[in-house]
Design a protein around this motif. Structure first.
Motif, mmCIF file in Angstrom:
data_model
loop_
_atom_site.group_PDB
_atom_site.id
_atom_site.type_symbol
_atom_site.label_atom_id
_atom_site.label_comp_id
_atom_site.label_asym_id
_atom_site.label_seq_id
_atom_site.Cartn_x
_atom_site.Cartn_y
_atom_site.Cartn_z
ATOM 1 N N HIS A 149 0.882 -1.027 0.039
ATOM 2 C CA HIS A 149 -0.050 -0.063 -0.016
ATOM 3 C C HIS A 149 0.954 1.083 -0.074
ATOM 4 N N VAL A 150 1.707 1.492 0.814
ATOM 5 C CA VAL A 150 2.658 2.541 0.983
ATOM 6 C C VAL A 150 3.584 2.968 -0.219
ATOM 7 N N ARG A 151 3.897 1.823 -0.697
ATOM 8 C CA ARG A 151 4.630 1.807 -1.834
ATOM 9 C C ARG A 151 4.089 2.567 -3.088
ATOM 10 N N LYS A 152 2.859 2.682 -3.050
ATOM 11 C CA LYS A 152 2.180 3.160 -4.209
ATOM 12 C C LYS A 152 1.882 4.828 -3.863
ATOM 13 N N ILE A 153 2.233 5.300 -2.755
ATOM 14 C CA ILE A 153 1.777 6.495 -2.368
ATOM 15 C C ILE A 153 2.926 7.399 -2.783
ATOM 16 N N GLU A 154 2.618 8.489 -3.425
ATOM 17 C CA GLU A 154 3.239 9.277 -3.659
ATOM 18 C C GLU A 154 3.988 10.047 -2.639
ATOM 19 N N GLY A 155 5.609 10.031 -2.676
ATOM 20 C CA GLY A 155 6.261 10.748 -1.682
ATOM 21 C C GLY A 155 7.046 9.830 -0.690
ATOM 22 N N VAL A 156 6.322 8.362 -0.679
ATOM 23 C CA VAL A 156 7.030 7.561 0.279
ATOM 24 C C VAL A 156 8.139 7.075 -0.364
ATOM 25 N N ARG A 157 9.393 7.017 0.086
ATOM 26 C CA ARG A 157 10.575 6.701 -0.602
ATOM 27 C C ARG A 157 11.286 5.437 -0.066
ATOM 28 N N GLY A 158 10.739 4.929 0.788
ATOM 29 C CA GLY A 158 11.105 3.156 1.152
ATOM 30 C C GLY A 158 10.389 3.027 2.574
ATOM 31 N N ILE A 159 10.828 1.812 3.040
ATOM 32 C CA ILE A 159 10.331 1.409 4.177
ATOM 33 C C ILE A 159 11.307 1.078 5.388
ATOM 34 N N HIS A 160 10.904 1.391 6.595
ATOM 35 C CA HIS A 160 11.746 0.989 7.699
ATOM 36 C C HIS A 160 11.079 0.002 8.555
ATOM 37 N N LEU A 161 11.683 -1.163 8.406
ATOM 38 C CA LEU A 161 11.159 -2.425 9.178
ATOM 39 C C LEU A 161 11.869 -2.366 10.659
ATOM 40 N N MET A 162 10.767 -2.639 11.660
ATOM 41 C CA MET A 162 11.336 -2.642 13.004
ATOM 42 C C MET A 162 10.691 -3.922 13.674
ATOM 43 N N PRO A 163 10.687 -5.022 13.108
ATOM 44 C CA PRO A 163 10.213 -6.190 13.806
ATOM 45 C C PRO A 163 10.780 -6.385 15.377
ATOM 46 N N VAL A 164 10.125 -5.869 16.476
ATOM 47 C CA VAL A 164 10.496 -5.990 17.622
ATOM 48 C C VAL A 164 10.554 -7.430 17.927
#
Lengths: 459, 224, 309, 347
Positions: free
Chosen positions: C270-285
């Motif tokens: 979902h977020v990958r398609k949003i204009e302006g989102v340039r990456g993800i930050h994974l934080m699997p606690v």
């Protein structure tokens, strides 16, 4: 101040017709209230024109805020509603929650009015419970006779679809009603309520209204003498007996105008050398009887407003408030007897009743301290008794919401808890202090309880 | 005003010397009386409780109380002179300022604190006080719609709220209002939201305790 | 060739959709702990954050741990909070990090110590995240310390910060993001996203203000494997927004771990398609081993090679 | 010196008397029984761990004051049987234990002879009251009044010779029922039975409790008795009138129409508590003739001309159903009306 005027009665908010010389003051314009019953000074600020108005009595009569429950529906209270030729009329009350009793009256009147004007119109009346006040009984009978269709629904049996269609669904009946809805609005306290509470130094009431949940404040008393609450300032059920309550209030006003006397015979003097204007007494006084004396630069107890609970003097941090009566005196013949601290509005009445029933005073053979309110019990006083006497102390207070001085039982309970905490920390026996609550009705209870307690003490 | 809280009675009892024979409880009639912790009423209660305690221990200790207007000014201390002299130990229930001022004026006397000085605050309800000021020595209320971010944000943040504030409540405790929500609300009301976009440089804390023990003089009155 | 400060910066500037992950250092002094974690992340992510005493619990220092991992060939993002160090300590650490080749730094205010086990600790909060970013920016760009002193060799740092799209008041937090960017923030890692509607709304506002063009936004993704964890986060983690439908979805799932992976993948898609989102930050606690799978399933594997800068 | 004759020594009459006496007015209080207090005398406090606002706290101080106050002359065992007015003053004839007594020179009359409890009526099905499992709520009130376990935090000692595991309440007995000649709502039953149910709930957490309503009413001052609230407190409710009571061997069975399901259903219980309606007093007819008052269709009294003109006032449930607090406040209002007039005359 621009001017001074004097009236018998001030209406804050809406005004009702009376024979009194009265003035209507809008809640927004009111800035402060000083003085006491018979001689209140209301400071108003209308369009930046400060004015001091003298009034003998005050009725706070704020309108309710009516919140529509459905966007497209008309209000049941409105005279301006749509009648569509093809569609039936639907009267809806108790949605989403039970409506006040007065709504049943308005609903029935409206249903009959529509039926009278449009005899062929189908009128549905959806409700959870029909409430009966005044002559609702008759209206209800008439409505049934005039073929208004009453549909009683239970929690969950009613769904509103698209704001105009109501789905009424029971196991045996499944109706989709599409019509002009006249819905009962939800009633909420007026916007100005909080500000007015501050101006009159009234505590937070029931469900954000001004009326405290206390049986002694019935039906329209505010806790402060000469200040009465009606309608939207009072509470959710205030419309039910509005006429009677208005009647009661106006009669109280009449009586007040005929002459007001002090409730408590003792005077409480504030030592202006000791008073530090901390406003503790002002804040704790349940009856709004404390004010600042600008001339002496100290607080003062207003004698007519005072109802004699002594909470102010028991809480004053500098012991600046004095009373000529030695109200903490221990009465009793035998220093070995257990000590009772009794509230004159509960235990003492119960004891008197027990006496009249059984012919025996349940309080005899105790040492007694009679207090106007157990909220006056202080830590220091209890510690002093504990060190001077070897007997146990039983404090008999009143039950919640039935305290003549509004919060005495809770305050006392807090004090007793703290006393026990302190004693525990110092490893001093804490079982010598007891606290119980009872109502004046518990006469049989009190007799049995004291007998058992005494028995237990012997062992 | 300075807000105080009476010390736990066990702590007070433990601080008193074992060989005590006479005790003066010295109340203060200003700030701590208003915050219902150190006035005449509290002094009396404390006296009765300690009386009860020593009685239960079979000890004979004479306890008296004396409350004066202010313990932080020399002139009022006169009233305490005799009571202090005739008692072995003094328990002051003034704020930390009062206790020390009393000690300065009574060298050689054991002066013990009876209350904990908590903060500078306001009375927000009957028996409830809230911290409003840290005494940082450099007031910046003008920039924050009259709400102090130093005292009323748990992190003293100057550039906006942290991410932990929710529904106007601070992440540290449910009972704490988020100072920044309060700043925001007032700023919005005053039409000063723009101000909050200004960058706030790290605050100069030299006027605070970090600048060393503080004192100041008013040259109109003070002469070297 | 453009002059890049770090590999992360290069990837972002080249338009790559980047994948960051997070690693908590050990409560102890074991370097192998970090090396092992570095091993299974290698190749699956573009950069790894090393937390700075997160939730106010004492752990190995972020810079030291990052250096160990960097030696294993990972691109690292150190974190610096204002809770434990004043302006002197923070500036000194930033200089040290740069000297060690640790070029990405996430500037944070820091969790209050009440969340950790040292409630009695004295906190600092001398610099908040905004003033830390400003200070670092001036050090990097102007070669000047906060006190105005020039440096012979200024540090080279790519500066990031955090943002919480779910905190209220919405506008005030948006103002703070704007302030951070103004102060010198170049990339954002957001709070973990579960409520996509609210995130969309936040991104929309970011675009409206043109902020998505002023800094790189990485969407926070927190894969979980139980309903309990979701409920705990909803209830106890300040600033988290876990909608009821998310909890319901997890509740209904038979294989909770699998559902956790799928939920994370769905959010990433979902977020990958949003204009302006340039990456993800994974934080699997406490579930760091799942990172490679999530990256693969989201179609983000393999990661691009980055030549030395 | 004004003399006011108050007829009826229940809470209404006593409240009027106390208010008047406080204002320095002389009162003759006529009570037909041997003791003041009326029906309220043996109602019990319904506090659980908190007050349920039954308002009985307000009552005893009033009666105590009547006993103490010197300007109230209480005439116990005085049944007023006749009256006439001459030169603006009333003369009352009273039947006492021994002989007839006459009181003259009474300026105003306050009628406060209250209501009749429906349980005292003959009913069509007297046999059901032979069953010890079926009681009137008035009997419950007495049980509460006599309880000696409240302060000791012990469970309620039910004065029954069996231990019920379930209790059902039926509202609107003798009210809203044309057969009983009472089409109106008694207005108090919802409140007191709900309070009794709460007392049971507190003492017996396991007990099954349920209430049959035709229509749930407001339970008085500020409280909002609602279905939601009953739900929350674990009290079942049946929003309908029961159709039939069947005294089965084990439990009592109550047939009713289940609206949710749209069919007949049976509720079973160990203990059945029937509410008592407020019915007009038997003397109302006499008063209407003696004092020229309107007898309503239901049998209560209304003024034809205002009290200020006729010098006859009505206080309490003589003019219709009302709860304790309403009765007291209305009685105070009546007294205040009189006081204000008196003071105006003096001025």
């Amino acid at each position: 101040m621009a001017g001074k005027r004097k009236f018998e009665l001030a209406w804050i908010g809406d005004k009702e017709e009376t024979d009194f010389e009265s003035i209507q003051i809008s809640a927004e314009d009111l800035v402060a209230c000083q003085g006491e019953i018979g001689d209140f000074k209301l400071i108003c600020n209308k369009e930046n024109q400060p004015e001091e108005i003298n009034v003998a009595n005050i009725i706070i009569n704020l309108p309710y805020q009516e919140e529509p429950v459905l966007e497209k529906a008309d209000s049941l209270f409105s005279d301006d509603y749509d009648i569509n030729e093809d569609k039936p009329v639907i009267i809806l009350q108790d949605y989403p929650e039970l409506s006040a009793a007065v709504i049943s009256q308005a609903g029935l009147e409206k249903a009959l009015e529509i039926k009278d004007n449009y005899p062929d119109k189908e009128v549905y009346y959806l409700y959870q419970a029909m409430r009966f006040i005044e002559d609702n009984d008759r209206l209800y009978e008439r409505a049934r006779e005039s073929e208004i269709i009453f549909l009683k629904f239970d929690l969950g049996q009613l769904k509103i679809i698209e704001e105009e269609i109501i789905h009424y669904n029971r196991e045996d009946i499944d109706l989709k009603l599409n019509g002009n809805i006249l819905a009962a609005p939800e009633l909420k306290p007026a916007k100005e309520t909080e500000r007015i509470a501050r101006i009159f130094n009234l505590a937070d009431g029931y469900k954000e209204y001004l009326q405290l949940d206390n049986i002694y404040l019935q039906p329209t008393l505010s806790g402060k003498r000469g200040v009465y609450l009606l309608k939207g300032s009072r509470g959710p059920t205030a419309l039910t007996y509005f006429e009677e309550e208005l009647d009661f209030t106006l009669n109280e006003v009449s009586k007040n105008l005929a002459g007001v006397t002090e409730i408590d015979k003792y005077d409480r003097e504030v030592d202006d050398q000791k008073c530090i204007l901390c406003y503790t007494c002002y804040r704790v006084c349940p009856h709004g009887a404390i004010q600042r004396d600008d001339e002496l630069n100290s607080m003062k107890v207003m004698d007519l407003a005072c109802q004699g609970c002594n909470l102010c003097l028991s809480r004053c941090p500098t012991n600046a408030i004095q009373i000529e009566d030695d109200y903490l005196k221990i009465e009793g013949e035998n220093e070995q007897d257990p000590i009772l601290i009794i509230c004159e509005n509960s235990a003492e009445i119960a004891a008197e009743k027990y006496n009249s029933m059984v012919g025996k005073d349940p309080l005899e053979s105790y040492q007694k301290i009679e207090v106007p309110c157990v909220s006056t019990v202080e830590r220091g006083q209890i510690f002093e008794i504990l060190s001077k006497y070897s007997s146990d102390i039983m404090i008999l207070g009143c039950v919640s919401e039935a305290c003549k001085h509004l919060t005495g039982h809770d305050r006392c309970q807090q004090v007793v808890e703290r006393i026990k905490e302190d004693l525990e920390k110092l490893e001093i026996e804490q079982d010598r202090v007891h606290y119980e609550r009872l109502s004046p009705r518990m006469a049989a209870d009190l007799g049995a309880f004291l007998a058992d307690w005494k028995e237990a003490l012997k062992q | 005003m300075i807000v105080g809280k009476l010390k736990d009675i066990k702590e007070i009892k433990d601080s008193l010397p074992d060989d005590i024979d006479s005790l003066l409880i010295a109340g203060c009639g200003s700030c701590v009386s208003v915050s219902l912790a150190g006035g005449e009423r509290e002094a009396d209660s404390l006296k009765e409780l300690l009386n009860l305690y020593y009685q239960s221990k079979g000890k004979s200790v004479s306890i008296e109380t004396e409350t004066i207007k202010r313990q932080c000014d020399d002139e009022f201390l006169d009233e305490l002179e005799l009571p202090v002299a005739r008692n072995q130990v003094v328990l002051s229930i003034a704020c930390g300022v009062g206790v020390q001022h009393l000690a300065i004026n009574n060298p050689g006397k054991i002066i013990l604190p009876g209350l904990d000085t908590t903060f500078y605050g306001r009375t927000s309800d009957i028996g409830k006080w809230e911290e409003m000021c840290h005494g940082c020595g450099k007031c910046i209320l003008d920039q924050f719609a009259g709400v102090c971010p130093v005292a009323r944000c748990s992190k003293s943040l100057l550039n906006g709220p942290c991410g932990g504030s929710q529904d106007g409540i601070c992440e540290v405790d449910d009972s704490i209002d988020c100072g920044w929500q309060t700043i925001y609300d007032r700023a919005e009301e005053l039409g000063q939201l723009e101000n909050l976009l200004d960058f706030e440089s790290p605050k100069d804390w030299s006027t605070y305790k970090d600048g060393g023990v503080r004192s100041h003089k008013n040259p109109e009155f003070f002469q070297e | 060739m453009a002059d890049y400060i770090s590999k992360l910066q290069k990837l972002l500037e080249e338009g790559e959709f980047v994948v960051c992950s997070e690693m908590g250092p050990p409560i102890g002094a074991d370097p192998d702990f970090i090396r092992e974690k570095a091993d299974f992340l290698r190749g699956y992510v573009d950069a790894v954050n090393i937390t700075d005493n997160q939730t106010a619990i004492v752990r190995m220092s972020s810079i030291a741990a990052a250096k160990i991992a960097a030696d294993e060939g990972l691109e690292m993002i150190i974190q610096a909070t204002g809770r434990d160090r004043n302006r002197i300590g923070i500036q000194s650490d930033l200089l040290g990090a740069s000297a060690l080749g640790l070029r990405n730094v996430l500037c944070l205010t820091g969790d209050h110590q009440c969340f950790g086990m040292d409630e009695g600790a004295k906190n600092v909060f001398d610099l908040d995240s905004v003033s830390m970013l400003r200070a670092a920016r001036r050090m990097v760009d102007d070669g000047v310390l906060l006190n105005g002193k020039d440096m012979d060799v200024p540090p080279k740092l790519f500066l990031g910060g955090a943002a919480n799209p779910f905190a209220d008041p919405f506008e005030l937090h948006m103002m703070k993001v704007e302030k951070k960017i103004e102060a010198g923030m170049e990339f954002i890692q957001t709070q973990a996203i579960y409520n996509l509607e609210k995130f969309d709304k936040w991104m929309e506002e970011m675009r409206k203000r043109g902020l998505h063009e002023k800094c790189y936004i990485m969407a926070g993704i927190l894969p979980t494997k139980s309903v309990k964890a979701l409920r705990m986060m909803k209830k106890y983690v300040a600033g988290m927004d876990v909608p009821d439908y998310t909890i319901e979805r997890m509740d209904k799932a038979e294989d909770k771990k699998e559902e956790g992976v799928q939920m994370a993948v769905d959010i990433i898609k979902h977020v990958r398609k949003i204009e302006g989102v340039r990456g993800i930050h994974l934080m699997p606690v406490a579930w760091e081993e799942i990172t490679p799978r999530v990256v693969e399933e989201a179609g983000l594997y393999p990661r691009p090679e980055v030549s030395e800068i | 010196m004004t003399r006011i004759g108050v007829i009826g020594g229940g809470i209404a009459g006593s409240s009027v008397a106390v208010e008047l006496a406080d204002a320095g007015i002389e009162v003759l209080l006529f009570e037909k029984s041997g003791e003041i207090g009326g029906q309220i005398k043996e109602f019990g406090c319904k506090a659980t761990d908190i007050c349920t606002r039954c308002n009985l706290c307000l009552v005893d101080s009033v009666f105590n004051q009547v006993r103490r106050d010197k300007s109230i002359k209480t005439k116990n065992n005085h049944k007023v049987i006749d009256a006439y007015k001459e030169d603006g003053l009333f003369t009352l004839y009273c039947d006492t234990d021994k002989r007839e007594e006459i009181y003259t020179n009474i300026d105003k009359i306050v009628l406060a002879t209250g209501y009749r409890r429906w349980s005292e009526l003959e009913t069509g099905t007297p046999e059901i009251f032979d069953d010890k499992r079926i009681i009137w709520s008035g009997e419950f009130e007495e049980m509460l009044f006599k309880r000696e376990d409240h302060l000791q935090k012990k469970d309620l000692d039910l004065d029954l010779d069996f231990e019920p595991e379930s209790a059902l309440f039926i509202q609107c007995n003798g009210s809203r029922s044309p057969q009983e000649k009472a089409a109106y709502c008694s207005r108090v039953c919802c409140g007191y039975n709900y309070r009794i149910a709460r007392v049971l709930r507190e003492s017996f957490p396991e007990m099954e409790l349920g209430i049959f309503f035709i229509d749930i009413q407001e339970a008085g001052f500020l409280t909002d008795l609602s279905f939601q609230r009953l739900n929350d407190e674990g009290i079942d409710y049946y929003n309908c009138k029961p159709l039939r009571i069947n005294k089965a061997a084990g439990k009592i069975e109550i047939a009713y129409e289940d609206q949710q399901e749209g069919k007949m259903a049976i509720a079973k219980t160990d203990l059945l508590v029937l509410s008592e309606g407020i019915h007009p007093g038997l003397e109302n007819e006499l008063w209407s003739k003696l004092f020229n008052l309107q007898l309503t269709d239901d049998g209560f009294l209304e003024e034809i001309v205002p009290g200020s003109e006729s010098d006859v006032y009505l206080a309490g449930t003589i003019s219709g159903p009302g709860d304790i607090a309403t009765t007291i406040s209305k009685s105070k209002a009546v007294a205040n009306q009189i006081i204000y007039q008196e003071k105006e005359v003096v001025v």
